[in-house]
Write a protein that holds these residues in place. Sequence first.
Motif, PDB file in Angstrom:
ATOM      1  N   SER A 295     -10.808   3.985   3.181  1.00 17.49           N
ATOM      2  CA  SER A 295     -10.814   3.495   4.553  1.00 17.49           C
ATOM      3  C   SER A 295     -12.216   3.001   5.112  1.00 17.49           C
ATOM      4  O   SER A 295     -12.322   1.803   5.512  1.00 17.49           O
ATOM      5  CB  SER A 295     -10.079   4.304   5.605  1.00 17.49           C
ATOM      6  OG  SER A 295      -8.891   4.576   5.235  1.00 17.49           O
TER       7      SER A 295
ATOM      8  N   ASP B  13      -5.085  -1.165   4.715  1.00 17.76           N
ATOM      9  CA  ASP B  13      -5.323   0.069   4.899  1.00 17.76           C
ATOM     10  C   ASP B  13      -4.042   1.032   4.801  1.00 17.76           C
ATOM     11  O   ASP B  13      -3.331   1.169   5.677  1.00 17.76           O
ATOM     12  CB  ASP B  13      -6.355   0.708   5.705  1.00 17.76           C
ATOM     13  CG  ASP B  13      -6.726   1.980   5.564  1.00 17.76           C
ATOM     14  OD1 ASP B  13      -6.346   2.824   4.673  1.00 17.76           O
ATOM     15  OD2 ASP B  13      -7.720   2.567   6.441  1.00 17.76           O
ATOM     16  N   GLU B  14      -3.470   1.283   3.733  1.00 15.54           N
ATOM     17  CA  GLU B  14      -2.133   2.017   3.434  1.00 15.54           C
ATOM     18  C   GLU B  14      -0.988   1.336   4.201  1.00 15.54           C
ATOM     19  O   GLU B  14      -0.367   2.042   4.918  1.00 15.54           O
ATOM     20  CB  GLU B  14      -2.298   3.370   3.866  1.00 15.54           C
ATOM     21  CG  GLU B  14      -3.414   4.092   3.046  1.00 15.54           C
ATOM     22  CD  GLU B  14      -3.497   5.640   3.531  1.00 15.54           C
ATOM     23  OE1 GLU B  14      -2.454   6.393   3.487  1.00 15.54           O
ATOM     24  OE2 GLU B  14      -4.535   6.344   3.549  1.00 15.54           O
TER      25      GLU B  14
HETATM   26 MG   LIG Z   1      -7.748   5.986   5.311  1.00 14.60          MG
END
Ligand SMILES: [Mg+2]
Lengths: 491, 271, 433
Positions: free
Chosen positions: B63, B192-193
């Motif tokens: 991240s 991000d995910e």
């Molecule tokens: Mg992360």
Amino acid sequence: MLGLIGIVLVLSVLAFVAGSLRALTLARAGTGRMLHSRASYHGGFLAIMTAVPALFVLAFWAFGQPMVVEGQVDRLLPPEVQSASALERSVIMGQIKRVSQNLDALSDEEKEAIRSGEKPPVAVLLPKGIPVSGVLGAYTIDAAETYAKLTALAEFWRLAVVLGVAILCFFIGYTRLKPEFRARNHVERAILVFLIVCSTIAILTTVGIVLSMLSESIDFFSRIPPASFFFGTVWDPRFGGVTRAGAEGQFGLIPLLWGTLYISLIAMLVAVPIGLNAAIFLSEYASKRVRFFAKPLLELLAGIPTIVYGFFAIVTVGPVVQAFGAWLLPLFGLEAPTSASSVLTAGIVMGMMIIPFVSSLSDDIINAVPQSLRDGSYGLGATQSETIKRVILPAALPGIVGAILLAVSRAIGETMIVVMAAGVAATISPNPFESMTTITVKIVSQLTGDTEFTSPQTLVAFALGLTLFAVTLVLNVIALQIVRHYREQYE
Amino acid sequence: MSDSGTIQMSRPTGRVPEGAPVKIASRDVNLWYGEKQALFGIDLDVPDNHVTALIGPSGCGKSTFLRCLNRMNDTIDIARVAGDIRLDGEDIYAKAIDPVQLRARVGMVFQKPNPFPKSIYENVAYGPRIHGIATSKKQIDEIVVTSLQKASLWEEVKDRLDEPGTGLSGGQQQRLCIARAIAVSPEVILMDEPCSALDPIATDRIEQLILELKENYCIAIVTHSMSQAARVSQRTAFFHLGYLVEVGDTADIFTNPQDKRTQDYITGRFG
Amino acid sequence: MSGPSDSERIAISEIVARGIRRRRAAEARFKTYGAIAILIAIAFLLTLFATIFSNGISAFTQTHIRLELALDPALIDPDGTRDPEKLKSGNYRKIIETALFSRLNVDAKSPDARLARLMLSDFSHYELRDRVVGNPDLVGTTESVWLPAHSNIDQYIKGAIKKETPNERRLVKDQQIAWADELAAAGDLKRTFNRYLFTRGASSKPELAGLEVALIGSFWMMLIVLVFAVPIGVSAAVYLEEFAKKNSLNDIIEVNINNLAAVPSIVFGILGLAVFVNTIGLPRSTPVVGGLVLTLMTLPTIIIATRAALKAVPPSIREAALGVGASKMQSIFHHVLPLSAPAVLTGTIIGLAQALGETAPLLIVGLFAFVVQAPATPFDSSSALPVQIYLWATYQERGFVERTSAGIIVLLAFMIGMNLLAIILRSRFERRW
Ligand SMILES: [Mg+2]
Ligand SMILES: Nc1ncnc2c1ncn2[C@@H]1O[C@H](COP(=O)(O)OP(=O)(O)OP(=O)(O)O)[C@@H](O)[C@H]1O
């Protein structure tokens, strides 16, 4: 009364010692049998047994005694007094009580002079510093003597009964002490009851507030019609004429309400922009150091007693506002303000006082907005101010509205600043440089004047208080509810 | 770190093969959170019109790296970046670059769907409005519709554009966030995910969407799911303890990892 | 589905680039608003403090004049018994006048005699009397005594009354100014610490008015608040936080407490008047009534603070205590409550500080009486610190303006002291679980 409470408490301490010792002896004597509870619990049990019932009796007695005594004395009063209004009778009874406490100050001749109607009681009593009025008649001395006699008798019996109950309950408790006695459970139950009682005091306070103002307000409304109070546009209570008919004056709420709301409005116009901007700056822009110094300074504003603000308003802000008005108003062809106390003075200073309420609540609320929303906005390329204005503030809006409502409620209920800086004239005017008055100012002036307690001039303060309480209650409950929902939403 | 020398020796260049269009090129990117270093000399190219997956164990800096690419780390006081990141050859950390401008070109979608507490319409219109891309109601309407269509959400919400975005299901919310990002026509989309909070069906829809979007956007996605990386990405970069360990074609990384750590991670031995 | 073309993207990024300056300017403006808001608030605070201090600090000193007093036995102790009771009725006024007139070279019958008398405070002879009664051996000697100057002289020395003002419009006349200057030059006039401010009660003369009664009254009230509000508040909080089940009654109690914390203080005054004075019959104008009213006002603060403190104690502590066989009550009173004591204490101090500055409800229950004698018990008539300030603020004389500010300084000193104490306690005992 206090002495008696003291005696009961001393007895209760003795009971604690006796109970603890007794438990220890029991433990030593009872071979093999353990105490169920520690010795101090036995002591505690006995102490509670001794004190609580006795104090209850005392409380009831304190309540009942005046009723019984006054009932007896009432019968002695002549028929014309008997047929008077309840209010007048309560005034008379209050004065008889006062006389009964000061009988020693009168010589026998003086008593005789009053009894025979030779001199009116007020002529004899007032010079001796006994505050009575002309309503008392020749019956006064007999009634007062009876009052004193009955009171003395009742007090003797009170002593006997209260101590009797204490001792009796002590012995009942004492016989119950056994090694297997569950003293702890009893004591804990008593403590729990105490805790519950304590937590209901909050409710009792509210009930007390409502009741205390309600009965006097009803009394007030029985003489002044509610419509002329709530919708009356003239405030002119005319001090002085106590019970004379037709001299009661006018009690219009509207001018007071106008002043209250006008000043609150100005206060909010000052406090909301400054408080909100300050909160935003502190929580979003300020460096750690700035925050470290600025935040306590802001909070200090909330800690300063309102009396200090009031003084500041009259010595510093008032003259400035007046000078400004003297420059501004003539430009519009209006007269220059005549006094330093004005809606504007009080409003500005009150606004300053309220800044920290707005800012610290808003600060909390802005910080409760989740970081993910900020990230979402920054991720789209919004600047910080765009994020604040378009995402954070809308998201925090309900909470901020709640905070502002709480602040409004505080502004409406604020007393000292307006007492000192707003003025006393009950006028309705749009001119903010004029001095006006508020509900709270009038409550203070009506209750600190020298009028009889039962005159409409005084009673109106209770009606005003009730109005004030109702308005702020509604505001508070709505505001607290909004803030609570808001908090839960982001928890 | 004592063994940094050995790791740096095996540092992959992360360059895409000669001739492929490089959208973002990062060279020797280091990042510190206060005293603590979170990224160590990352060299990574992100090709245009491809999906690049960033994988690695929790806390390895995926991240963090992703947020370097649109300067989201600027919003964290304690974060400090060193190195060189270029978007179309332009240094994005140069003084002349305004992060606001940059983020209009490099959009971002987050792990937890974070629609604003506004209507669906306003959520999508937010970006175009703040950037002044569209001014008339008609233009904005058009952007909202096409963005929702591209995020394949249009059919589901076309009758309730005025309802709050927070009232949608998780998967719908995430597609709304994607629509919101698309609405400013970015060149790069960082994710991000994006599926970690979603159920398999919603995940599947987002994956389909990513594959569609790849035709026109450069996409970098952080994911914890090996299979997702395999399904949606063409290139994969493996991060470990703040280092970029290995990067290559997704197929190569999964079938023939060069580094022991990559191998261990992919076979599920740690992470 | 196709996305934006390159040309579209270029167009968009040009639009964005064009907007940046405007948006950055808006950003800067917005930030400035915030900074200005903070600065306004702080400037206001500083002005307030500056006003109060510049007005009030001079009240901590008082001008005194030294006279050589011949303590003539004929005037104060004609029988020569040196009996303190007899000494009390001596003619000290005469002694002072004689000394004053001779010091200023004034003939007792001249028109200047009146002005000369107005050099000294009206009660300077009490000062002398107390001195002699305390030490009868002084009779017959000549003593050099510093006596309090009249308020106007005091104000002249402090610079509040200016020489430049024309004589007719000046409270201190030319002759008096000449005397004062002469006395000062000879070292017989000086400003010293004003202990009357703390040792005297109400007075209509500013130089004699002090805060003693008010301070003692406030002290009694704080004591009452402490004695009642803390146990009741803590008990209520313990019940609500630890025992109360979620039901509608407890919900009502909850809403109630939060609301009570926001009820206007004056309403509590009305409650106190109606319940404590009119119904229960406690004496009006006394600390006991004021204290009880303040107790009710402080309760919500203490309850809310205590509940927050109890909430902060982790369940593991409770479970540990229950695990070793303690009853719920014991686990709370022996373990949980002691752990939250610092936070409770902090909340209590803050509540007390608030109560100390509360004025309106005390006015309603009549704590504005003109009391000279310090109240020996909470059942005696008294004043209170903030109410005394209010009363002084209603007088026009310069001497009272000064004293009002001095009273505020004392009040603020207490409040800031208490708040600092709370902050220190909080940081010292702050526990992170
Ligand atoms: Mg992360
Ligand atoms: N705001 C921050 N402040 C300080 N340290 C941070 C911050 N954000 C991340 N870190 C630290 O930086 C390191 C990398 O974090 P990062 O969030 O990039 O990991 P990640 O690979 O995304 O992990 P995950 O898969 O759990 O999301 C971690 O050790 C983390 O603790």
